[in-house]
Structures are given as structure tokens and as C-alpha cells.
Scaffold this motif. Structure first.
Motif, short mmCIF file in Angstrom:
data_model
loop_
_atom_site.label_atom_id
_atom_site.label_comp_id
_atom_site.label_asym_id
_atom_site.label_seq_id
_atom_site.Cartn_x
_atom_site.Cartn_y
_atom_site.Cartn_z
N UNK A 173 90.86 53.92 12.50
CA UNK A 173 90.80 52.45 12.55
C UNK A 173 90.79 51.98 14.00
N UNK A 174 91.65 52.59 14.83
CA UNK A 174 91.73 52.22 16.25
C UNK A 174 90.41 52.48 16.95
N UNK A 175 89.78 53.63 16.66
CA UNK A 175 88.51 53.98 17.30
C UNK A 175 87.42 52.97 16.96
N UNK A 176 87.37 52.53 15.71
CA UNK A 176 86.37 51.52 15.34
C UNK A 176 86.64 50.18 16.03
N UNK A 177 87.92 49.84 16.19
CA UNK A 177 88.28 48.55 16.79
C UNK A 177 87.92 48.52 18.28
N UNK A 178 88.32 49.56 19.04
CA UNK A 178 88.12 49.53 20.49
C UNK A 178 86.67 49.80 20.88
N UNK A 179 85.88 50.39 19.99
CA UNK A 179 84.48 50.65 20.31
C UNK A 179 83.53 49.63 19.69
N UNK A 180 84.10 48.61 19.06
CA UNK A 180 83.26 47.61 18.40
C UNK A 180 82.57 46.69 19.40
N UNK A 181 83.20 46.50 20.58
CA UNK A 181 82.69 45.57 21.57
C UNK A 181 81.94 46.30 22.67
N UNK A 182 80.83 45.71 23.13
CA UNK A 182 80.12 46.24 24.29
C UNK A 182 78.89 47.04 23.94
#
Length: 274
Positions: free
Chosen positions: A92-101
């Protein structure tokens, strides 16, 4: 008749035990091999720890299921539960922090430009940390990520139509907005006027082949973009692993139940549970 769930857990953990051997061996090989680079040293400890972890967990599951040891099997199931929770949180954390940019398309360029401010603050802080970046920078230099561009002998038109990787675009050349004059892929001449000094990367760029743009914000952004792509792939793989672990955990619970029934039942009694 030996229980199906106990057999299945035993087989799965035997396979996992065998898989842990090359992981542990790889870590030990890196630790004992001469001429190891800083990047390889960074990998050796995690490899050894992962190899030892899977070996011990596999042995606990194997002995617990095959020898009907309730204590070892309960330890195995506890570790599996914690692993499932950790993987779920990380995914879940990986999807959240890589969602932007994302990289920005530049006119008449086959490659994208990367800006550090486009990515999540958590990732920005990781690469802006001087200790972290010193390690990453050393790895980029040791890997010679710009060498293939340097040896390509491309014309300017060939270079700008090339599909550069995020790291090549961010670390091996100055940003396009600096309007440097092209000499070759890793050699650029600054314009006579300093019209683009608002971008700090324009003054950070160096034609020294060991420096280039390794200290540029665009290089840090390129590293994040590269890591972001890998993290998303790992997150997808984690979902598959999670499904597998949940199935194994469920089978393990059946084996644990069988062990308890056998231990609680009369001596010599054999049941036919799953």
C-alpha cells in the motif's frame, strides 16, 4: 494416513529452504570476495539476512508440519502472519509514494526531462539526504551509467531523438532548458549568456566525466523515476506473493489444527483430517 495439509506445508517449506541456500550463498560470496564495490557491499548484508531468515522459517515450518511439533508450527504461523501484514503495509505504501510524479515530454526530444519537485516529499527527502545521495552517487559512478552515451558518437539530431532512460536523461546531460551547446552526449558548452541561471542544475553541470550532472536535482529526479518504476513492479509482485502466502497460511492453520488434535487425542490414534 498422514494429513494432506501437513504434507503440503512440508513440501512448500522444503522448496523454500532450497531457495534460501543460493540467496545466503550469494551474500557470503559477496562478503568474502575481494575487490567488492561499495554497491555490492551494500547488497551483501541484506542477502545474508534474507537467506538466514527464510532458512530458519522454512525449517520451523518443515519440522513443525512433518514432525507434528505444535510449538514450531505456531512460531512458523506467527512469522507468516507478521510477514503478510508487513507485505500488505509495504505494498500500500509503495503505491501511495509512487503515485505522484512523471517525466515531462520536451518538444522535439525523444527523451523526457525529470524534475525533483514533481515527486512525493517522502522520496524527495530520501535522495536529498546527503548520506543517502553519497551512496547512490557512488553507485552511479561505479556502474558507469553514462559510458554507453559517451561512446555512442551520436550527432545532435540522433541524440535528441534517442529514448534515454530516466537516469541517463537526468544524470548524463544538462537539462534542455539550460540551452547548452552539444559537443557529444556527455560534453556540453555553456552559452555565452547566463539566461537560465534560475535552474541550479545549469551551474551544477560539469564536463568532468566523473561529475557530469550527478549532483543535479534532475539526476535525483531521474533516480526516483527509475526507482518508482521498479517499486510499482515490486508492488504488483507483492500482491501475487501475498495471495500465495495467505493460501500457505491457511493450509498451515489446518496443519496446526491437525497437530493439536493428534497431541490431544489418544496415543496411537490416527485421524483422517485434511
Amino acid at each position: 494416513m498422514f494429513r494432506l495439509s501437513n504434507n503440503l506445508i512440508g513440501v512448500l517449506n522444503f522448496v523454500t529452504f532450497l531457495l534460501s541456500l543460493p540467496i545466503l550463498g550469494g551474500g557470503i560470496w559477496l562478503a568474502t570476495r575481494g575487490g567488492v564495490t561499495d554497491c555490492e557491499k551494500f547488497l551483501q548484508t541484506p542477502l545474508i539476512l534474507i537467506g538466514v531468515f527464510f532458512m530458519l522459517v522454512s525449517l520451523a515450518g518443515l519440522v513443525g508440519a512433518c514432525c507434528r511439533n505444535t510449538l514450531l508450527l505456531s512460531i512458523y504461523l506467527s512469522v507468516m502472519f507478521i510477514l503478510i501484514v508487513v507485505l500488505t503495509v509495504f505494498t500500500v505504501f509503495a503505491f501511495v509514494v509512487t503515485n505522484k510524479g512523471a517525466g515531462e515530454v520536451t518538444s522535439n526530444r525523444g527523451y523526457k526531462e525529470y524534475r525533483l519537485g514533481d515527486y512525493s516529499h517522502w522520496l524527495q527527502k530520501r535522495v536529498e539526504n546527503s548520506k543517502n545521495w553519497a551512496r547512490i552517487r557512488a553507485c552511479l559512478s561505479e556502474a558507469k551509467v553514462c559510458q554507453s552515451l559517451r561512446e555512442s558518437n551520436q550527432t545532435f539530431d540522433q541524440f535528441i531523438s534517442d529514448n534515454l532512460s530516466p537516469i541517463e536523461s537526468g544524470c548524463c546531460k544538462p537539462p534542455s532548458e539550460c540551452n547548452f551547446d552539444y559537443q557529444n552526449a556527455t560534453l556540453w558548452t555553456a552559452p555565452a549568456t547566463d539566461a537560465n541561471s534560475s535552474n541550479p542544475d545549469c551551474s551544477t553541470w560539469s564536463n568532468n566525466q566523473s561529475i557530469l550532472c550527478y549532483d543535479c536535482r534532475s539526476c535525483k529526479a531521474g533516480v526516483i523515476a527509475n526507482a518508482k518504476d521498479k517499486w510499482k513492479k515490486i508492488a504488483i509482485l507483492n500482491i501475487i506473493i501475498l495471495i500465495f502466502l495467505i493460501i500457505v497460511y491457511s493450509v498451515g492453520c489446518c496443519a496446526f489444527r491437525n497437530n493439536r488434535r493428534d497431541n490431544d487425542g489418544p496415543v496411537g490414534w490416527k485421524g483422517g483430517y485434511a
